[in-house]
Design a protein around this motif. Structure first.
Motif, short mmCIF file in Angstrom:
data_model
loop_
_atom_site.label_atom_id
_atom_site.label_comp_id
_atom_site.label_asym_id
_atom_site.label_seq_id
_atom_site.Cartn_x
_atom_site.Cartn_y
_atom_site.Cartn_z
N UNK A 191 -8.22 -41.90 -19.73
CA UNK A 191 -9.44 -42.35 -19.72
C UNK A 191 -10.24 -41.39 -18.82
N UNK A 192 -11.52 -41.26 -18.87
CA UNK A 192 -12.22 -40.39 -17.94
C UNK A 192 -13.38 -41.12 -17.13
N UNK A 193 -13.53 -40.74 -16.01
CA UNK A 193 -14.86 -41.17 -15.00
C UNK A 193 -15.81 -40.15 -14.97
N UNK A 194 -16.79 -40.26 -15.82
CA UNK A 194 -18.04 -39.15 -15.51
C UNK A 194 -19.19 -39.44 -14.92
N UNK A 195 -19.60 -38.49 -14.16
CA UNK A 195 -20.90 -38.57 -13.47
C UNK A 195 -21.80 -37.34 -13.64
N UNK A 196 -23.17 -37.31 -13.90
CA UNK A 196 -23.92 -36.21 -13.84
C UNK A 196 -24.40 -35.99 -12.59
N UNK A 197 -24.67 -35.02 -11.81
CA UNK A 197 -25.25 -34.85 -10.62
C UNK A 197 -26.79 -34.22 -11.01
N UNK A 198 -27.65 -34.61 -9.96
CA UNK A 198 -28.98 -34.19 -10.27
C UNK A 198 -28.95 -32.77 -10.02
N UNK A 199 -30.10 -32.07 -10.62
CA UNK A 199 -30.49 -30.78 -10.39
C UNK A 199 -30.46 -30.32 -8.93
N UNK A 200 -29.75 -29.33 -8.50
CA UNK A 200 -29.78 -29.15 -6.90
C UNK A 200 -29.25 -27.78 -6.78
N UNK A 210 -11.40 -26.74 -13.04
CA UNK A 210 -10.17 -27.55 -13.67
C UNK A 210 -9.25 -27.68 -12.17
N UNK A 211 -8.89 -28.96 -11.91
CA UNK A 211 -8.04 -28.90 -10.82
C UNK A 211 -7.07 -30.27 -11.02
N UNK A 212 -5.66 -30.01 -11.00
CA UNK A 212 -4.86 -31.25 -11.07
C UNK A 212 -4.68 -31.73 -9.74
N UNK A 213 -4.74 -33.35 -9.50
CA UNK A 213 -4.20 -33.81 -8.46
C UNK A 213 -3.14 -34.94 -8.92
N UNK A 214 -2.71 -35.72 -7.59
CA UNK A 214 -1.53 -36.53 -7.88
C UNK A 214 -1.91 -37.63 -8.87
N UNK A 215 -2.96 -38.21 -9.19
CA UNK A 215 -3.10 -39.35 -10.21
C UNK A 215 -3.96 -38.78 -11.39
N UNK A 216 -4.04 -37.45 -11.68
CA UNK A 216 -4.95 -37.07 -12.76
C UNK A 216 -5.21 -35.52 -12.64
N UNK A 217 -6.57 -35.51 -13.08
CA UNK A 217 -7.05 -34.14 -12.92
C UNK A 217 -8.68 -34.17 -13.05
N UNK A 218 -9.18 -33.20 -12.31
CA UNK A 218 -10.74 -33.18 -12.47
C UNK A 218 -11.35 -31.99 -13.16
N UNK A 235 -5.30 -42.68 -15.38
CA UNK A 235 -5.09 -43.88 -16.08
C UNK A 235 -6.15 -44.68 -15.92
N UNK A 236 -6.32 -45.84 -16.68
CA UNK A 236 -7.21 -46.90 -16.85
C UNK A 236 -7.74 -47.50 -15.45
N UNK A 237 -6.60 -47.96 -14.58
CA UNK A 237 -6.88 -48.78 -13.48
C UNK A 237 -7.56 -47.83 -12.52
N UNK A 238 -7.26 -46.70 -12.47
CA UNK A 238 -7.93 -45.81 -11.61
C UNK A 238 -9.37 -45.71 -11.69
N UNK A 239 -9.42 -45.34 -13.37
CA UNK A 239 -10.99 -45.07 -13.72
C UNK A 239 -11.67 -46.21 -13.46
N UNK A 240 -11.37 -47.33 -13.92
CA UNK A 240 -12.08 -48.56 -13.69
C UNK A 240 -12.58 -48.89 -12.40
N UNK A 248 -16.11 -44.54 -4.42
CA UNK A 248 -14.84 -44.10 -4.58
C UNK A 248 -14.76 -42.84 -5.37
N UNK A 249 -15.43 -42.62 -6.49
CA UNK A 249 -15.74 -41.33 -7.20
C UNK A 249 -16.11 -40.20 -6.20
N UNK A 250 -17.17 -40.73 -5.48
CA UNK A 250 -17.77 -39.61 -4.60
C UNK A 250 -16.60 -39.10 -3.56
N UNK A 251 -15.72 -40.10 -2.96
CA UNK A 251 -14.94 -39.81 -1.92
C UNK A 251 -13.74 -38.98 -2.58
#
Length: 377
Positions: A191-200, A210-218, A235-240, A248-251
């Motif tokens: 699954x993906x957790x998605x956010x759009x950031x304001x124009x800045x 693209x970057x791979x990390x321990x529990x998935x990729x960004x 995975x679903x539990x992390x995205x949820x 948590x998404x920001x962190x």
């Protein structure tokens, strides 16, 4: 009273559905699109590869400027990745003979394709298809294999429509082929957790990252209006957890070092949302008088960045397949099989590409997210 009849009804007016509709009209086949499209809703699928221009040429678009104003697209100058290692690797677009493609405002791209479809004589109903019935009434045309009702009956809609062919372009939801009892094969949990950031003025990097990390990729890309999309795949539990707690998404965005500058909760435009991002394939993509195109036929892994290309390709190829079947009144099994084989060949190529990417990350092989790809070997 006789209901409106079309040679082809297409459910879904995204890139696949619009490409199919335009190509069908070019081949003098009557067609209507049905979709409750919302022009201002942000959508994923902002990467358009350079090779897509060849497909756009097929439906009468010579240059992307013909479809979108310059405010709605920007050139992707490079792909930058940190995959299997901490260091960033740059793949400059100048090395690609078809350029690095574009970052587009997806909702603007879809709206532009719908306008082009209407200009080509495609009828558009802003609605959703409800029940699909086999035709057995006397007041419908001879070649009407289906009668289709609308999910919400507005006063401006006919009571129903009929069609010789029905095409499912409803994306991963695949609402039409589900009614036809066609099952889907799923190949991993993602699954993906998605956010759009304001124009800045922050994070002005115009590359695809693209970057791979321990529990998935960004993943991240800057959009033409100076906003930015950021997505985590796991995975679903992390995205949820990220969807329920945007902090948590920001962190985790900041700890991943995906972006040069840190972001805050105030930077997020519309919250964090979840999307199914797993690879899936319809067990059957074409029947006697129905067809699946785009994500409804085959949902590709986002790591390939080929979703938009496949949507356009399958829409055009699907339209030409239907035209060939209609023209040839004899044995058309070979024509149908050719479409099926094309979809399968794309699936196989994507699977091979996925295997290469996911099994090349060897630092986190004990994590359940990465283990699922190693077990699939």
């Amino acid at each position: 009273m006789a209901i409106p009849h079309y040679d082809v009804v297409i459910a879904g007016a995204g890139p696949a559905g619009c490409a199919a509709a335009i190509r069908l009209r070019q081949l003098n086949i009557s067609v209507c699109l049905v979709d409750d499209a919302k022009d201002n809703t942000l959508k994923v699928g902002e990467s358009l590869p350079g090779a897509a221009i060849r497909l756009l040429n097929r439906i009468g678009i010579k240059d992307i400027n013909q479809l979108l104003p310059k405010t709605d697209y920007s050139i992707c100058i490079a792909n930058v990745s940190a995959w299997g290692m901490d260091n960033w690797t740059y793949n400059d677009a100048i090395r690609n003979p078809e350029n690095g493609g574009w970052h587009i405002l997806r909702h603007k791209f879809d709206a532009a394709l719908r306008r082009l479809a209407k200009q080509n004589g495609v009828v558009f109903y802003n609605a959703k298809i409800g029940k699909i019935l086999a035709n057995d009434t006397e007041d419908t045309p001879k070649k009407a294999n289906y009668t289709l009702a609308f999910k919400t009956q507005e006063t401006y809609l006919p009571s129903a429509i009929s069609a010789q062919w029905i095409v499912d372009a409803t994306g991963r939801a695949s609402t039409i082929i589900k009614q036809l009892k066609i099952e889907r094969l799923h190949f991993e949990e993602q699954l993906s957790a998605i956010a759009w950031l304001k124009p800045s003025d922050k994070n002005q990097d115009s590359t695809t990252r693209i970057k791979s990390v321990e529990n998935g990729w960004w993943y991240s890309a800057k959009l033409p209006d100076n906003s930015r999309v950021v997505a985590f795949y796991g995975l679903a539990n992390r995205v949820s957890k990220m969807v329920k707690a945007p902090t948590l998404f920001i962190e985790e965005t900041n700890s991943s070092k995906l972006l040069e500058d840190a972001i805050t909760l105030e930077d997020i435009l519309e919250g964090v949302s979840a999307r199914n991002a797993a690879t899936s394939l319809a067990k059957k993509v074409i029947g006697d008088s129905w067809m699946a195109i785009g994500d409804s036929a085959l949902s590709l892994d986002p790591i390939s960045s080929q979703g938009m290309f496949f949507a356009l390709y399958s829409g055009i190829r699907g339209a030409e397949t239907i035209a060939s079947v209609m023209e040839d009144q004899n044995d058309v099994s070979e024509i149908r099989n050719a479409y099926k084989q094309k979809i399968e060949s794309v699936f196989i190529a994507n699977q091979n590409s996925r295997k290469h990417f996911y099994t090349s990350e060897l630092r986190y092989t004990k994590h359940p997210y990465w283990q699922q790809y190693l077990k699939a070997e």
